[in-house]
Design a protein around this motif. Structure first.
Motif, mmCIF file in Angstrom:
data_model
loop_
_atom_site.group_PDB
_atom_site.id
_atom_site.type_symbol
_atom_site.label_atom_id
_atom_site.label_comp_id
_atom_site.label_asym_id
_atom_site.label_seq_id
_atom_site.Cartn_x
_atom_site.Cartn_y
_atom_site.Cartn_z
ATOM 1 N N ARG A 96 0.798 -1.230 0.000
ATOM 2 C CA ARG A 96 0.000 0.000 0.000
ATOM 3 C C ARG A 96 0.836 1.290 0.000
ATOM 4 N N SER A 141 3.285 2.016 -1.649
ATOM 5 C CA SER A 141 3.750 2.321 -3.004
ATOM 6 C C SER A 141 2.662 2.976 -3.854
ATOM 7 N N CYS A 142 1.447 3.008 -3.337
ATOM 8 C CA CYS A 142 0.308 3.567 -4.072
ATOM 9 C C CYS A 142 0.264 5.080 -3.867
ATOM 10 N N PRO A 143 0.110 5.840 -4.956
ATOM 11 C CA PRO A 143 -0.043 7.294 -4.784
ATOM 12 C C PRO A 143 -1.258 7.593 -3.908
ATOM 13 N N SER A 144 -1.087 8.489 -2.973
ATOM 14 C CA SER A 144 -2.176 8.756 -2.020
ATOM 15 C C SER A 144 -3.382 9.428 -2.668
ATOM 16 N N THR A 145 -3.202 9.983 -3.867
ATOM 17 C CA THR A 145 -4.317 10.650 -4.547
ATOM 18 C C THR A 145 -5.157 9.680 -5.362
ATOM 19 N N SER A 146 -4.695 8.452 -5.521
ATOM 20 C CA SER A 146 -5.409 7.478 -6.338
ATOM 21 C C SER A 146 -6.254 6.554 -5.466
ATOM 22 N N PRO A 173 -2.624 -0.072 -7.326
ATOM 23 C CA PRO A 173 -1.921 -0.386 -8.575
ATOM 24 C C PRO A 173 -1.302 -1.772 -8.648
#
Length: 68
Positions: free
Chosen positions: A56, A58-63, A67
């Motif tokens: 988690r 590694s996931c952009p916080s805005t998305s 991924p």
């Protein structure tokens, strides 16, 4: 075989640690084919959850999408 990133390898290690905790409760000497359906489902849920938790960051916080 899939070429894993170092982060994915680390996530797999986290998943294995979580699964080991469940196996310690079940008993390490229990053959896999002797596990109940619920025990197998618990192992799978713990493995997937721990992998996702480790990935988690590694996931952009805005998305809102994950991924992986």
């Amino acid at each position: 075989m899939v070429d894993l990133t170092e982060q994915e390898r680390a996530a797999l290690r986290a998943a294995i640690r979580a699964m080991a905790e469940v196996m310690a409760e079940i008993g390490w000497t229990t053959p896999l084919n002797a596990l109940s359906e619920q025990q197998v489902l618990t192992l799978a849920e713990v493995a997937v959850g721990a992998f996702q938790d480790a990935m988690r960051p590694s996931c952009p916080s805005t998305s809102p999408e994950v991924p992986f």
